[in-house]
Design a protein around this motif. Structure first.
Motif, PDB file in Angstrom:
ATOM      1  N   LEU A  67       0.626  -0.930  -0.037  1.00  0.00           N
ATOM      2  CA  LEU A  67       0.177   0.175  -0.345  1.00  0.00           C
ATOM      3  C   LEU A  67       1.062   1.597  -0.040  1.00  0.00           C
ATOM      4  O   LEU A  67       0.234   2.343  -0.059  1.00  0.00           O
ATOM      5  CB  LEU A  67      -0.616  -0.049   1.350  1.00  0.00           C
ATOM      6  CG  LEU A  67      -1.848  -0.869   1.860  1.00  0.00           C
ATOM      7  CD1 LEU A  67      -3.108  -0.730   2.810  1.00  0.00           C
ATOM      8  CD2 LEU A  67      -2.891  -0.932  -0.127  1.00  0.00           C
ATOM      9  N   SER A  68       1.986   1.283  -0.085  1.00  0.00           N
ATOM     10  CA  SER A  68       3.128   2.004   0.157  1.00  0.00           C
ATOM     11  C   SER A  68       2.365   3.642  -0.920  1.00  0.00           C
ATOM     12  O   SER A  68       2.574   4.846  -0.850  1.00  0.00           O
ATOM     13  CB  SER A  68       4.247   1.708   0.021  1.00  0.00           C
ATOM     14  OG  SER A  68       4.879   1.396   0.979  1.00  0.00           O
ATOM     15  N   PRO A  69       2.793   3.378  -2.061  1.00  0.00           N
ATOM     16  CA  PRO A  69       2.351   4.322  -3.265  1.00  0.00           C
ATOM     17  C   PRO A  69       1.430   5.282  -2.675  1.00  0.00           C
ATOM     18  O   PRO A  69       0.881   6.143  -2.804  1.00  0.00           O
ATOM     19  CB  PRO A  69       2.338   3.494  -4.323  1.00  0.00           C
ATOM     20  CG  PRO A  69       2.770   2.420  -4.619  1.00  0.00           C
ATOM     21  CD  PRO A  69       2.776   1.765  -2.852  1.00  0.00           C
ATOM     22  N   LEU A  70      -0.244   4.384  -2.526  1.00  0.00           N
ATOM     23  CA  LEU A  70      -1.338   4.631  -2.086  1.00  0.00           C
ATOM     24  C   LEU A  70      -1.080   5.155  -0.792  1.00  0.00           C
ATOM     25  O   LEU A  70      -1.237   7.090  -0.388  1.00  0.00           O
ATOM     26  CB  LEU A  70      -2.861   3.939  -2.302  1.00  0.00           C
ATOM     27  CG  LEU A  70      -3.638   3.960  -0.698  1.00  0.00           C
ATOM     28  CD1 LEU A  70      -4.831   5.301  -2.478  1.00  0.00           C
ATOM     29  CD2 LEU A  70      -4.782   3.573  -0.760  1.00  0.00           C
ATOM     30  N   LEU A  71      -0.351   5.411   0.238  1.00  0.00           N
ATOM     31  CA  LEU A  71       0.045   5.590   1.151  1.00  0.00           C
ATOM     32  C   LEU A  71       1.044   7.339   1.272  1.00  0.00           C
ATOM     33  O   LEU A  71       0.436   8.476   2.370  1.00  0.00           O
ATOM     34  CB  LEU A  71       0.703   4.583   2.580  1.00  0.00           C
ATOM     35  CG  LEU A  71      -0.404   3.617   2.981  1.00  0.00           C
ATOM     36  CD1 LEU A  71       0.710   2.628   4.137  1.00  0.00           C
ATOM     37  CD2 LEU A  71      -1.641   4.146   4.010  1.00  0.00           C
TER      38      LEU A  71
END
Length: 311
Positions: A67-71
């Motif tokens: 989920l890193s890109p979204l976070l």
């Protein structure tokens, strides 16, 4: 003759005490200062929910690296790079350089007053509760919500659908937009930076059902009046009118903003006042004061004539 007419008009404006242009310029300077001050507060980490937002994003990245890109995108709301702050700056730029887009002087005054209120760090802090709580919900209960009751209690209290991760941001033009297909069905489309929400949400979110079964969010229930540009507000209103027309006399559709949802656990005084304010009256406080004064004078005048006739 033309010069004479202009001179007469100018004299009438002065005689009538129309100080709205001066008030507008003063408001623009105030909004300019306050928005820059808000940016400084974000830069120096003086806004509580902005700090929490960054911390939550960092913690969840460790647990769910996919989920890193979204976070990373969500954490931008804790800075000048986030859609919330950028929107305020863009609206101020429009007011400065293309005020005619907003309408007459009253509409321009109203927008300037709205920007002044929206740049209040306390109000902005409350508005950040939405992205904070989005991350909290994605943490499977490990991170606590802020300024809102639990997701389970909120869904039950509002009879709302569980639209999955990111549901607090649906309807907020900073994160996506409503699109209408050839069949007249309107659905929520995330902007590219947030498309991962579509992959982890249980269903496509249709406007018709969302309008009646949405859950609480700060933006939709408290902050919409302050954090929506006039153009965005018009788009929201147009969609509501088209949808209402589609239903015709069958009923079954109510505006998503017709009734505030339950869900806030605590709010600042600034947010409580914003929630009580009339929804998009389109008139500045100057206009309201003038109308109130005029109404009082007319009432007083009528009463006086009535007493005279009674005599």
């Amino acid at each position: 003759m033309r010069v004479f007419l202009i001179a007469c008009f100018s004299f009438l404006l002065v005689a009538c005490g129309d100080d709205r242009p001066d008030r507008l310029q003063a408001n623009i300077k105030t909004a300019d200062y306050l928005i820059e001050n808000l940016g400084t507060n974000l830069d120096t980490q003086r806004i509580r929910n902005a700090i929490i937002l960054q911390q939550y994003a960092t913690l969840l990245k460790q647990k769910k690296p996919d989920l890193s890109p979204l976070l990373t995108e969500l954490s931008k709301d804790a800075s000048r790079e986030g859609p919330m702050f950028r929107s305020l700056a863009d609206r101020l730029s429009t007011l400065k350089t293309r005020p005619e887009i907003l309408g007459d002087i009253e509409a321009q005054l109203y927008e300037s007053e709205t920007l002044i209120e929206a740049s209040d760090p306390t109000l902005f802090n409350d508005a950040l509760s939405d992205p904070v709580n989005v991350i909290a919900d994605m943490s499977d209960g490990e991170l606590a919500r802020v300024n809102a009751i639990s997701q389970a209690r909120s869904l039950q209290a509002n009879g709302a659908d569980d639209n999955g991760a990111g549901s607090q941001l649906v309807g907020n033009p900073g994160y996506g937009q409503w699109q209408t297909n050839s069949s007249g069905f309107s659905f929520w489309q995330w902007y590219a930076a947030y498309t991962l929400f579509s992959a982890i949400s249980p269903r496509q979110i249709g406007y018709d059902r969302w309008s009646s079964r949405r859950d609480y969010s700060y933006y939709n229930d408290v902050g919409r009046n302050r954090y929506t540009s006039p153009q965005q507000k018009k788009s929201q209103d147009d969609l509501a009118q088209r949808t209402k027309k589609k239903f015709g006399n069958k009923g079954g559709f109510t505006s998503p903003y017709a009734k505030s949802k339950t869900g806030a656990s605590r709010m600042s005084t600034a947010s409580k006042q914003a929630q009580k304010a009339p929804s998009f009256s389109g008139k500045s406080s100057y206009s309201k004061q003038k109308a109130s004064s005029s109404s009082f004078r007319n009432s007083k005048s009528t009463t006086s004539r009535g007493v005279s006739r009674g005599k």
